[in-house]
Design a protein around this motif. Structure first.
Motif, PDB file in Angstrom:
ATOM      1  N   ALA A 196      40.728  35.156  37.814  1.00 48.93           N
ATOM      2  CA  ALA A 196      41.352  36.469  37.965  1.00 48.93           C
ATOM      3  C   ALA A 196      40.416  37.434  38.684  1.00 48.93           C
ATOM      4  O   ALA A 196      40.862  38.241  39.514  1.00 48.93           O
ATOM      5  N   GLY A 197      39.117  37.357  38.387  1.00 48.59           N
ATOM      6  CA  GLY A 197      38.162  38.218  39.085  1.00 48.59           C
ATOM      7  C   GLY A 197      38.138  37.949  40.576  1.00 48.59           C
ATOM      8  O   GLY A 197      38.131  38.885  41.389  1.00 48.59           O
ATOM      9  N   LEU A 198      38.137  36.678  40.965  1.00 53.03           N
ATOM     10  CA  LEU A 198      38.164  36.331  42.382  1.00 53.03           C
ATOM     11  C   LEU A 198      39.454  36.819  43.045  1.00 53.03           C
ATOM     12  O   LEU A 198      39.426  37.330  44.177  1.00 53.03           O
ATOM     13  N   ALA A 199      40.578  36.671  42.340  1.00 51.49           N
ATOM     14  CA  ALA A 199      41.852  37.096  42.915  1.00 51.49           C
ATOM     15  C   ALA A 199      41.916  38.612  43.074  1.00 51.49           C
ATOM     16  O   ALA A 199      42.407  39.126  44.088  1.00 51.49           O
ATOM     17  N   ILE A 200      41.409  39.351  42.101  1.00 55.38           N
ATOM     18  CA  ILE A 200      41.400  40.812  42.211  1.00 55.38           C
ATOM     19  C   ILE A 200      40.493  41.255  43.351  1.00 55.38           C
ATOM     20  O   ILE A 200      40.833  42.168  44.117  1.00 55.38           O
ATOM     21  N   ALA A 201      39.333  40.620  43.465  1.00 56.44           N
ATOM     22  CA  ALA A 201      38.398  40.992  44.532  1.00 56.44           C
ATOM     23  C   ALA A 201      38.960  40.696  45.912  1.00 56.44           C
ATOM     24  O   ALA A 201      38.534  41.300  46.901  1.00 56.44           O
ATOM     25  N   ALA A 202      39.912  39.768  46.005  1.00 57.57           N
ATOM     26  CA  ALA A 202      40.491  39.427  47.307  1.00 57.57           C
ATOM     27  C   ALA A 202      41.502  40.456  47.780  1.00 57.57           C
ATOM     28  O   ALA A 202      41.902  40.433  48.953  1.00 57.57           O
ATOM     29  N   ALA A 203      41.923  41.361  46.903  1.00 61.51           N
ATOM     30  CA  ALA A 203      42.894  42.380  47.291  1.00 61.51           C
ATOM     31  C   ALA A 203      42.273  43.350  48.292  1.00 61.51           C
ATOM     32  O   ALA A 203      41.075  43.634  48.237  1.00 61.51           O
ATOM     33  N   PRO A 204      43.056  43.871  49.234  1.00 62.65           N
ATOM     34  CA  PRO A 204      42.513  44.760  50.276  1.00 62.65           C
ATOM     35  C   PRO A 204      42.279  46.180  49.753  1.00 62.65           C
ATOM     36  O   PRO A 204      42.923  47.134  50.184  1.00 62.65           O
ATOM     37  N   SER A 205      41.354  46.315  48.827  1.00 63.48           N
ATOM     38  CA  SER A 205      41.054  47.618  48.248  1.00 63.48           C
ATOM     39  C   SER A 205      39.607  47.627  47.771  1.00 63.48           C
ATOM     40  O   SER A 205      39.188  46.691  47.071  1.00 63.48           O
ATOM     41  N   PRO A 206      38.824  48.645  48.127  1.00 61.48           N
ATOM     42  CA  PRO A 206      37.443  48.719  47.625  1.00 61.48           C
ATOM     43  C   PRO A 206      37.378  48.780  46.106  1.00 61.48           C
ATOM     44  O   PRO A 206      36.458  48.241  45.502  1.00 61.48           O
ATOM     45  N   ARG A 207      38.360  49.439  45.491  1.00 64.13           N
ATOM     46  CA  ARG A 207      38.384  49.506  44.037  1.00 64.13           C
ATOM     47  C   ARG A 207      38.589  48.116  43.430  1.00 64.13           C
ATOM     48  O   ARG A 207      37.900  47.733  42.469  1.00 64.13           O
ATOM     49  N   ALA A 208      39.520  47.374  43.992  1.00 67.26           N
ATOM     50  CA  ALA A 208      39.763  46.013  43.502  1.00 67.26           C
ATOM     51  C   ALA A 208      38.557  45.119  43.748  1.00 67.26           C
ATOM     52  O   ALA A 208      38.218  44.273  42.912  1.00 67.26           O
ATOM     53  N   LEU A 209      37.905  45.302  44.879  1.00 58.89           N
ATOM     54  CA  LEU A 209      36.723  44.500  45.189  1.00 58.89           C
ATOM     55  C   LEU A 209      35.637  44.722  44.154  1.00 58.89           C
ATOM     56  O   LEU A 209      35.016  43.767  43.666  1.00 58.89           O
ATOM     57  N   ARG A 210      35.388  45.980  43.783  1.00 60.94           N
ATOM     58  CA  ARG A 210      34.328  46.268  42.813  1.00 60.94           C
ATOM     59  C   ARG A 210      34.671  45.701  41.446  1.00 60.94           C
ATOM     60  O   ARG A 210      33.842  45.041  40.810  1.00 60.94           O
ATOM     61  N   LEU A 211      35.888  45.942  40.973  1.00 62.81           N
ATOM     62  CA  LEU A 211      36.277  45.446  39.657  1.00 62.81           C
ATOM     63  C   LEU A 211      36.326  43.920  39.632  1.00 62.81           C
ATOM     64  O   LEU A 211      35.796  43.278  38.714  1.00 62.81           O
ATOM     65  N   GLY A 212      36.935  43.320  40.649  1.00 64.73           N
ATOM     66  CA  GLY A 212      37.056  41.870  40.678  1.00 64.73           C
ATOM     67  C   GLY A 212      35.727  41.162  40.796  1.00 64.73           C
ATOM     68  O   GLY A 212      35.518  40.108  40.180  1.00 64.73           O
ATOM     69  N   THR A 213      34.801  41.730  41.563  1.00 62.85           N
ATOM     70  CA  THR A 213      33.483  41.107  41.701  1.00 62.85           C
ATOM     71  C   THR A 213      32.757  41.054  40.370  1.00 62.85           C
ATOM     72  O   THR A 213      32.166  40.027  40.007  1.00 62.85           O
ATOM     73  N   VAL A 214      32.799  42.146  39.620  1.00 58.53           N
ATOM     74  CA  VAL A 214      32.133  42.170  38.319  1.00 58.53           C
ATOM     75  C   VAL A 214      32.787  41.181  37.361  1.00 58.53           C
ATOM     76  O   VAL A 214      32.103  40.422  36.660  1.00 58.53           O
ATOM     77  N   LEU A 215      34.116  41.142  37.321  1.00 59.39           N
ATOM     78  CA  LEU A 215      34.807  40.210  36.442  1.00 59.39           C
ATOM     79  C   LEU A 215      34.488  38.755  36.801  1.00 59.39           C
ATOM     80  O   LEU A 215      34.294  37.908  35.919  1.00 59.39           O
ATOM     81  N   SER A 216      34.421  38.457  38.103  1.00 56.30           N
ATOM     82  CA  SER A 216      34.136  37.083  38.513  1.00 56.30           C
ATOM     83  C   SER A 216      32.711  36.677  38.152  1.00 56.30           C
ATOM     84  O   SER A 216      32.454  35.516  37.817  1.00 56.30           O
ATOM     85  N   ILE A 217      31.780  37.622  38.207  1.00 58.46           N
ATOM     86  CA  ILE A 217      30.395  37.313  37.819  1.00 58.46           C
ATOM     87  C   ILE A 217      30.322  36.942  36.344  1.00 58.46           C
ATOM     88  O   ILE A 217      29.698  35.948  35.960  1.00 58.46           O
ATOM     89  N   TYR A 218      30.978  37.740  35.503  1.00 57.05           N
ATOM     90  CA  TYR A 218      30.985  37.410  34.075  1.00 57.05           C
ATOM     91  C   TYR A 218      31.728  36.104  33.830  1.00 57.05           C
ATOM     92  O   TYR A 218      31.350  35.331  32.942  1.00 57.05           O
ATOM     93  N   GLY A 219      32.772  35.842  34.610  1.00 57.49           N
ATOM     94  CA  GLY A 219      33.467  34.577  34.469  1.00 57.49           C
ATOM     95  C   GLY A 219      32.595  33.391  34.835  1.00 57.49           C
ATOM     96  O   GLY A 219      32.639  32.345  34.168  1.00 57.49           O
TER      97      GLY A 219
END
Length: 423
Positions: free
Chosen positions: A240-263
């Motif tokens: 889910a973190g990778l998928a959120i980070a792939a969205a075309p939004s800086p906000r999504a990139l920041r949130l998704g990157t952090v979630l994917s790291i913890y994942g």
């Protein structure tokens, strides 16, 4: 990357490029002028002020606690209200002065006082003993404070109270999933997305772990294997973190990157737990029920699908390997009982390949936390295989030697293939 560190590196690069003649001095000046001003950081005066404020608050609480029985009930209630009003007023004053850190601290203190007020009012008026319900009420109040003030500290207080609430509800009713926490967590994730805050994203990523751990441990009563349930949770968080980070939004990139790291780190920890807790060093499972509930399997499959979908959007080879890493870690669960020699060699091989894929994924995408998580996972899996109680140590050494030979042969093939791919 933190803004201050980025600015320092950019300034050094601009000076070097200007000295080398890569860019003109006017271009360097234009780049510097285009950058927004840095937000004020935490200096020595702010740190000392925070410590002083905490000491005063602790002294006030200690004084009130020492004379609590001597104070009339109405006056006690007034003291609690006054504490929240003073904290909120100071926070508003600091916010008006641009002292955002001190304003955040005041909002956090107000949220803590609100929680203390719930406990003390319940004790004064002998209300019903529902500790978990009190935690939920505290969480709601802290969430309201965070929503109104954008306080990261208040969000942290709200998530801590919510985690205690869900753990208690899970303990009280182990036969049912505590899904209301998911709604609370999604609200916190929405706040982190709206604020575009890395701190809030870290808080949200950490908050999901206690719920999933408590949920997996409760299945011990049904004979399920907690590490397999945890693996599905790590897979969902990573994908889910990778998928959120792939969205075309800086906000999504920041949130998704952090979630994917913890994942990624969760997946590495789970790989170690699978080796050490599935009928080897630590034995959890005693029943004959399925090792994984269906809903957990679906969550893990969703994690794999989301990771591969992210790779399809971003066209990054590293994310394809990340999806493979998730899938291999989940594949170890059904492979565990399929061993003719009495030891789960195929499951061990799947976990080693999963962690190796995680390392290579981080290298291809230049994501250092993913690389670190993969190496930690490899070390944990090798240590677990080596020191597991079950089975022959000689066979384990032969398995590790064979795995090493395969890895070296694969590395040699890659070394020969990469130059051709580069051409």
């Amino acid at each position: 990357m933190f803004d201050k560190t980025y600015r320092q590196r950019l300034e050094a690069d601009l000076a070097q490029w200007e000295a080398d003649g890569v860019i003109a001095p006017a271009a360097a000046v234009s780049i510097r002028n285009a950058l927004p001003p840095l937000s004020p950081g935490v200096n020595i005066a702010v740190v000392v002020g925070i410590v002083g404020g905490l000491l005063i608050a602790a002294a006030f609480l200690a004084f009130v606690a020492a004379h609590w029985t001597e104070i009339a009930r109405l006056l006690r209630f007034g003291i609690l209200i006054a504490g929240m009003v003073v904290a909120g007023g100071l926070g508003a004053w600091f916010a008006a002065k641009g002292r955002t850190i001190l304003a955040d601290l005041c909002a956090s203190i107000g949220a803590v006082i609100f929680g203390a007020g719930i406990a003390l009012v319940g004790q004064m008026y002998h209300l019903g003993e529902d500790f978990a319900g009190g935690m939920l009420l505290w969480s709601i109040g802290a969430f309201a404070a965070a929503l109104l003030t954008e306080s990261r500290g208040a969000l942290a207080v709200a998530l801590v109270a919510a985690c205690i609430w869900t753990c208690m509800r899970t303990y009280d009713a182990p036969d049912a999933l505590h899904l209301p926490f998911v709604a609370v967590w999604l609200l916190a994730a929405a706040l982190a997305f709206a604020w575009n805050s890395r701190v809030a994203a870290h808080l949200v990523a950490i908050a999901v772990l206690p719920w999933w751990i408590a949920t997996s441990l409760r299945f011990e009563f049904d004979g399920a294997q907690p590490s397999f349930v945890l693996a599905n949770g790590a897979a969902l968080l990573f994908g889910a973190g990778l998928a959120i980070a792939a969205a075309p939004s800086p906000r999504a990139l920041r949130l998704g990157t952090v979630l994917s790291i913890y994942g990624a780190f969760s997946l590495a920890v789970v790989a170690f737990l699978e080796v050490t807790t599935v009928d080897d060093i630590i034995r959890f499972r005693t029943g004959s029920a399925p090792a994984q509930p269906l809903w957990a399997i679906l969550c893990g499959a969703a994690g794999v699908i989301l990771a591969l979908a992210s790779a399809g959007i971003t066209k990054r080879a590293g994310e394809i390997l990340a999806g493979c890493s998730i899938g291999l870690a989940l594949l170890a669960a059904p492979l565990w009982p399929v061993s003719t020699a009495g030891e789960p060699w195929f499951a061990y091989a799947a976990l080693l390949c999963a962690m190796l894929s995680l390392v290579v994924s981080g290298m291809l995408d230049d994501v250092r936390p993913r690389i670190v998580a993969g190496w930690l996972g490899i070390a944990g899996v090798i240590a677990g295989i080596t020191w597991a109680v079950k089975g022959s140590l000689l066979r384990r050494s032969a398995f590790l030697a064979a795995a090493g030979v395969v890895a070296v042969a694969f590395a040699t093939a890659l070394n020969r293939a990469l130059p051709r791919a580069g051409r």
